[in-house]
Design an enzyme around this catalytic site. Structure first.
Site, short mmCIF file in Angstrom:
data_model
loop_
_atom_site.label_atom_id
_atom_site.label_comp_id
_atom_site.label_asym_id
_atom_site.label_seq_id
_atom_site.Cartn_x
_atom_site.Cartn_y
_atom_site.Cartn_z
N ASP A 254 -5.66 -6.49 5.82
CA ASP A 254 -6.64 -5.58 5.64
C ASP A 254 -7.76 -6.73 5.33
O ASP A 254 -9.11 -6.28 5.54
CB ASP A 254 -6.16 -4.87 4.01
CG ASP A 254 -7.64 -3.14 3.43
OD1 ASP A 254 -8.31 -3.10 4.47
OD2 ASP A 254 -7.43 -3.31 2.48
N LYS B 152 2.91 -15.32 2.61
CA LYS B 152 3.22 -16.36 1.12
C LYS B 152 4.15 -16.43 0.51
O LYS B 152 5.06 -16.26 -0.15
CB LYS B 152 2.41 -15.51 0.24
CG LYS B 152 1.86 -15.54 -1.06
CD LYS B 152 1.36 -17.24 -1.01
CE LYS B 152 0.76 -17.24 -2.37
NZ LYS B 152 -0.17 -18.56 -2.10
N ASP C 246 -3.43 -17.94 1.59
CA ASP C 246 -4.42 -18.07 1.16
C ASP C 246 -4.90 -19.57 2.04
O ASP C 246 -6.26 -19.74 2.18
CB ASP C 246 -4.37 -19.02 -0.03
CG ASP C 246 -3.36 -19.53 0.07
OD1 ASP C 246 -1.94 -19.70 0.59
OD2 ASP C 246 -2.75 -20.74 -1.00
N ASP D 273 -11.08 -8.50 8.00
CA ASP D 273 -12.94 -8.17 7.86
C ASP D 273 -13.08 -9.11 7.69
O ASP D 273 -13.93 -9.31 8.52
CB ASP D 273 -12.30 -7.68 6.12
CG ASP D 273 -12.56 -6.30 6.26
OD1 ASP D 273 -12.92 -5.04 7.85
OD2 ASP D 273 -12.90 -5.31 5.06
N TYR E 8 0.73 -1.77 -0.24
CA TYR E 8 0.19 0.18 -0.06
C TYR E 8 1.15 1.44 -0.14
O TYR E 8 -0.13 2.84 -0.46
CB TYR E 8 -0.94 0.37 1.22
CG TYR E 8 -1.81 -0.62 0.90
CD1 TYR E 8 -2.59 -1.57 -0.15
CD2 TYR E 8 -3.02 -1.36 1.88
CE1 TYR E 8 -3.23 -2.52 0.20
CE2 TYR E 8 -3.92 -2.23 1.73
CZ TYR E 8 -4.40 -3.10 1.10
OH TYR E 8 -4.72 -3.68 1.13
#
Ligand code: NAD
Length: 366
Positions: free
Chosen positions: A251, A195, A227, A255, A145
């Site tokens: 992020d 990852k 994942d 959620d 980001y």
């Protein structure tokens, strides 16, 4: 944490339902102060749309000054349709990004606690979510980001975009330390999500996690690919206690984890800087659709105060008491509209606040 006898909290109610829910949370702070004998001064500031209208900027200098001399910040929510067409720097959300940066808030903590009496609010099966009590720690200031962004045209005429995913060892280390400390206070289990089978930044993340983990032999560290974590969160969420991950994965996963509990009006969050300073806010937004109606659920903001008492003020017993008061009110069957099965019985914001205060009043301090 060294206990003081006097604290200052910067309170930024913001827009929409922000002032309504924050008013109830401030009453909780005042009651805690009275019961503990600790002085907690409250200083108000403007942020978001209200600040754009009043000061011409979503984050006035005066607000920053108030927050910088405070021990912690309590924020309501920002935004609303009135400012949706404004240019980027004059949008309420610019105030949020600005304050996170200015205050050096690098660790975002989002608990997802499934309270027994709300188990039906989840879209997952009750047996899968009953007893879920986890927390996602998201790195907030690095990663893709904030890395360099580019757009250009390739030799074949096609457009190309680049976002750089960059992490410095020190950024990884400080978020890992926050997470290990947190895990130490909970069930002493930490899952670091990355990852590492594909990304170099994740391989560095894993290496740093292992190195920092050596300083916390009492905490069990494990690694999980992002994942796989996304699947496990909906398949068997009870296996998790503290999850730590980088900005973008966090992020998304925070959620996802939050929604295990199914009720946005219940979700608290903390964003921490170095030391004990932090900003506390509900996960939800300014809910313009119900603003001014007196029906918003104040519990996410009150639970955010609980996090503040624990993490920034070191008042653990007060934090326990606030959480217990909220759960007792829910156990007794009281609900605001967003979590009520029977909407005709739903309580308003102030009524719900009063019930929590009445429960908290019963708390016998040591
Ligand atoms: P929202 O979270 O404000 O509302 C989503 C839905 O949940 C609405 O139906 C709302 O009525 C309901 N809801 C939210 N909080 C509630 C509460 N405490 N009690 C009862 N019901 C509640 O999200 P949105 O509608 O997508 O966004 C509205 C505005 O909020 C936008 O301007 C958005 O940019 C802003 N926003 C701000 C923040 C923040 O300040 N941190 C976060 C998200 C969205």
């Amino acid at each position: 944490m060294e206990k003081k006898k006097q604290y200052t909290i910067a309170v930024l109610p913001g827009d929409g339902i922000g002032p309504e829910i924050v008013a109830e949370a401030v009453k909780v702070i005042e009651l805690v102060a009275r019961k503990t004998g600790v002085t907690i001064d409250v200083e108000y500031g403007r942020i978001g749309g209200i600040a754009i209208d009043t000061d011409g900027t979503p984050l006035p200098e005066q607000t920053l000054e108030i927050t910088k001399r405070a021990d912690a910040v309590l924020l309501g929510a920002v935004g609303g349709p009135k400012w949706d067409q404004n240019p980027g720097h004059l949008r309420p959300e610019a105030g949020l990004l600005g304050i996170r940066k200015a205050l050096g808030l690098f660790a975002n903590l989002r608990p997802a606690t499934m309270h027994e009496s709300l188990v039906d609010a989840s879209s997952l099966k009750p047996e899968a979510v009953a007893g879920v009590d986890l927390i996602v720690v998201r790195e907030l200031t690095g990663g893709i980001y904030f890395g360099e962004k580019k757009r250009y045209t390739a030799a074949d005429g096609g457009e190309v975009a680049e976002d750089l995913l960059i992490y410095h060892e020190a950024e990884i280390e400080r978020i890992l330390r926050v997470s290990f400390e947190l895990a130490r206070k909970r069930s002493k289990r930490l899952v670091s999500v990355d990852k590492a089978n594909v990304l170099e930044s994740s391989r560095l993340w894993r290496k740093v996690a292992e190195r920092v983990g050596a300083d916390y032999p009492d905490v069990e560290l494990s690694h999980m690919l992002v994942d796989s974590c996304a699947m496990q969160l909906v398949r068997a969420p009870k296996q998790f206690d503290v999850i730590v991950t980088e900005n973008m994965f966090g992020d998304i996963l925070s959620d996802q984890a939050a929604m295990l509990t199914g009720s946005i009006g219940m979700l608290a969050s903390a964003s921490l800087a170095e030391g004990s300073f932090g900003l506390y806010e509900p996960v939800h937004g300014s809910a313009p659709d119900i603003a001014g109606k007196g029906i918003a659920n104040p519990l996410a903001t009150i639970l955010s105060v609980g996090m503040m008492l624990r993490l920034s003020l070191g008042l653990d017993e007060a934090a326990d008491a606030v959480e217990k008061a909220v759960w007792s009110v829910l156990d007794a069957g009281h609900r605001t509209g967003d979590i009520a099965a029977d909407k005709s019985q739903a309580l308003g914001t102030v009524e719900m606040g009063k019930l929590v205060l009445a429960e908290l009043e019963k708390w016998e301090t040591a």
